[in-house]
Write a protein that holds these residues in place. Sequence first.
Motif, mmCIF file in Angstrom:
data_model
loop_
_atom_site.group_PDB
_atom_site.id
_atom_site.type_symbol
_atom_site.label_atom_id
_atom_site.label_comp_id
_atom_site.label_asym_id
_atom_site.label_seq_id
_atom_site.Cartn_x
_atom_site.Cartn_y
_atom_site.Cartn_z
ATOM 1 N N TYR A 1 35.906 67.664 16.917
ATOM 2 C CA TYR A 1 36.797 67.293 18.010
ATOM 3 C C TYR A 1 37.807 66.254 17.558
ATOM 4 O O TYR A 1 37.511 65.423 16.692
ATOM 5 C CB TYR A 1 36.001 66.694 19.173
ATOM 6 C CG TYR A 1 35.070 67.663 19.849
ATOM 7 C CD1 TYR A 1 35.513 68.468 20.896
ATOM 8 C CD2 TYR A 1 33.747 67.777 19.446
ATOM 9 C CE1 TYR A 1 34.653 69.357 21.526
ATOM 10 C CE2 TYR A 1 32.879 68.664 20.062
ATOM 11 C CZ TYR A 1 33.342 69.448 21.104
ATOM 12 O OH TYR A 1 32.499 70.329 21.714
ATOM 13 N N LEU A 2 38.976 66.283 18.167
ATOM 14 C CA LEU A 2 39.988 65.246 18.041
ATOM 15 C C LEU A 2 40.340 64.826 19.458
ATOM 16 O O LEU A 2 40.865 65.650 20.236
ATOM 17 C CB LEU A 2 41.236 65.766 17.305
ATOM 18 C CG LEU A 2 42.402 64.785 17.243
ATOM 19 C CD1 LEU A 2 42.033 63.576 16.383
ATOM 20 C CD2 LEU A 2 43.642 65.475 16.689
ATOM 21 N N ASP A 3 40.012 63.615 19.811
ATOM 22 C CA ASP A 3 40.278 63.126 21.174
ATOM 23 C C ASP A 3 39.749 64.092 22.244
ATOM 24 O O ASP A 3 40.460 64.479 23.159
ATOM 25 C CB ASP A 3 41.779 62.885 21.380
ATOM 26 C CG ASP A 3 42.323 61.826 20.444
ATOM 27 O OD1 ASP A 3 41.578 60.885 20.111
ATOM 28 O OD2 ASP A 3 43.487 61.947 20.036
ATOM 29 N N ARG A 4 38.513 64.514 22.080
ATOM 30 C CA ARG A 4 37.815 65.397 23.022
ATOM 31 C C ARG A 4 38.344 66.831 23.061
ATOM 32 O O ARG A 4 37.991 67.605 23.934
ATOM 33 C CB ARG A 4 37.804 64.799 24.427
ATOM 34 C CG ARG A 4 37.070 63.493 24.509
ATOM 35 C CD ARG A 4 36.981 63.027 25.917
ATOM 36 N NE ARG A 4 36.394 61.690 25.953
ATOM 37 C CZ ARG A 4 36.140 61.035 27.028
ATOM 38 N NH1 ARG A 4 36.406 61.563 28.203
ATOM 39 N NH2 ARG A 4 35.616 59.828 26.981
ATOM 40 N N VAL A 5 39.227 67.163 22.147
ATOM 41 C CA VAL A 5 39.756 68.521 22.056
ATOM 42 C C VAL A 5 39.102 69.187 20.843
ATOM 43 O O VAL A 5 39.165 68.658 19.726
ATOM 44 C CB VAL A 5 41.292 68.515 21.891
ATOM 45 C CG1 VAL A 5 41.826 69.913 21.643
ATOM 46 C CG2 VAL A 5 41.952 67.883 23.113
ATOM 47 N N ALA A 6 38.476 70.335 21.063
ATOM 48 C CA ALA A 6 37.844 71.063 19.967
ATOM 49 C C ALA A 6 38.919 71.603 19.028
ATOM 50 O O ALA A 6 39.868 72.244 19.474
ATOM 51 C CB ALA A 6 36.993 72.202 20.508
ATOM 52 N N VAL A 7 38.778 71.309 17.735
ATOM 53 C CA VAL A 7 39.754 71.763 16.741
ATOM 54 C C VAL A 7 39.156 72.775 15.775
ATOM 55 O O VAL A 7 39.881 73.519 15.119
ATOM 56 C CB VAL A 7 40.368 70.584 15.965
ATOM 57 C CG1 VAL A 7 41.128 69.654 16.901
ATOM 58 C CG2 VAL A 7 39.320 69.821 15.178
ATOM 59 N N GLY A 8 37.842 72.795 15.670
ATOM 60 C CA GLY A 8 37.193 73.717 14.747
ATOM 61 C C GLY A 8 35.691 73.653 14.894
ATOM 62 O O GLY A 8 35.160 72.877 15.686
ATOM 63 N N CYS A 9 35.020 74.491 14.109
ATOM 64 C CA CYS A 9 33.558 74.504 14.147
ATOM 65 C C CYS A 9 33.017 74.926 12.785
ATOM 66 O O CYS A 9 33.769 75.393 11.924
ATOM 67 C CB CYS A 9 33.040 75.420 15.244
ATOM 68 S SG CYS A 9 33.278 77.185 14.945
ATOM 69 N N SER A 10 31.735 74.733 12.627
ATOM 70 C CA SER A 10 31.094 75.155 11.384
ATOM 71 C C SER A 10 29.756 75.798 11.675
ATOM 72 O O SER A 10 29.145 75.571 12.717
ATOM 73 C CB SER A 10 30.903 73.967 10.436
ATOM 74 O OG SER A 10 29.974 73.053 10.986
ATOM 75 N N THR A 11 29.345 76.598 10.706
ATOM 76 C CA THR A 11 28.012 77.191 10.694
ATOM 77 C C THR A 11 27.430 76.943 9.317
ATOM 78 O O THR A 11 28.112 77.168 8.314
ATOM 79 C CB THR A 11 28.084 78.719 10.928
ATOM 80 O OG1 THR A 11 28.686 78.970 12.187
ATOM 81 C CG2 THR A 11 26.699 79.349 10.886
ATOM 82 N N VAL A 12 26.201 76.483 9.274
ATOM 83 C CA VAL A 12 25.462 76.377 8.021
ATOM 84 C C VAL A 12 24.194 77.201 8.198
ATOM 85 O O VAL A 12 23.374 76.905 9.061
ATOM 86 C CB VAL A 12 25.112 74.921 7.659
ATOM 87 C CG1 VAL A 12 24.265 74.875 6.392
ATOM 88 C CG2 VAL A 12 26.364 74.081 7.508
ATOM 89 N N ARG A 13 24.098 78.245 7.387
ATOM 90 C CA ARG A 13 22.871 79.050 7.345
ATOM 91 C C ARG A 13 22.066 78.535 6.159
ATOM 92 O O ARG A 13 22.449 78.771 5.013
ATOM 93 C CB ARG A 13 23.183 80.527 7.147
ATOM 94 C CG ARG A 13 23.957 81.142 8.273
ATOM 95 C CD ARG A 13 24.207 82.624 7.968
ATOM 96 N NE ARG A 13 25.285 83.120 8.799
ATOM 97 C CZ ARG A 13 26.187 84.001 8.418
ATOM 98 N NH1 ARG A 13 26.142 84.513 7.193
ATOM 99 N NH2 ARG A 13 27.127 84.406 9.245
ATOM 100 N N PRO A 14 20.973 77.827 6.410
ATOM 101 C CA PRO A 14 20.205 77.270 5.295
ATOM 102 C C PRO A 14 19.590 78.371 4.434
ATOM 103 O O PRO A 14 19.477 79.521 4.869
ATOM 104 C CB PRO A 14 19.123 76.438 5.969
ATOM 105 C CG PRO A 14 19.282 76.606 7.426
ATOM 106 C CD PRO A 14 20.417 77.523 7.702
ATOM 107 N N PRO A 15 19.167 78.013 3.238
ATOM 108 C CA PRO A 15 18.540 79.012 2.372
ATOM 109 C C PRO A 15 17.305 79.615 3.044
ATOM 110 O O PRO A 15 16.534 78.908 3.689
ATOM 111 C CB PRO A 15 18.132 78.214 1.129
ATOM 112 C CG PRO A 15 18.938 76.967 1.169
ATOM 113 C CD PRO A 15 19.232 76.693 2.601
ATOM 114 N N ALA A 16 17.146 80.913 2.868
ATOM 115 C CA ALA A 16 15.940 81.585 3.344
ATOM 116 C C ALA A 16 14.829 81.316 2.331
ATOM 117 O O ALA A 16 15.081 80.829 1.224
ATOM 118 C CB ALA A 16 16.206 83.083 3.483
#
Length: 133
Positions: free
Chosen positions: A35-50
């Motif tokens: 977030y930047l000033d409560r505005v969503a700017v991006g996201c991430s996903t991390v899939r850990p090792p199986a």
Amino acid sequence: MRDWQHIHNLIIPADPLPAAEIAVRAQRNLLEVAYLDRVAVGCSTVRPPADDTAAATVIARVLPEHRRQGFGEQIYLRALARARESGAEVIETVVLASNEDGLRFARQHGFVETDRYVLPGDTTPFVDLRLAR
């Protein structure tokens, strides 16, 4: 989770996710929103090792109107650190082939293409990449 869903579905229209699926993914993956000033700017996903592999998948997404402002770098570096903390020895990512900004970003960060595939009923390939350095 709504902000994560909005960003994912906007950037990956070929594979829109309903809230129920995101809830399932959140149990096995790390999903974060930037977030930047409560505005969503991006996201991430991390899939850990199986259990049978040392590879983690790191995906950083930035909304088009917030690209080229350093958010992708911050999101990626945080997700990369989280993947390494989970024991990953190999880092992979996946980018929709039509996302030229995403592919350029991945390549600039040392990822090389390992595979392309198309989801059933779709025409735009996904590109699998692996961190080479």
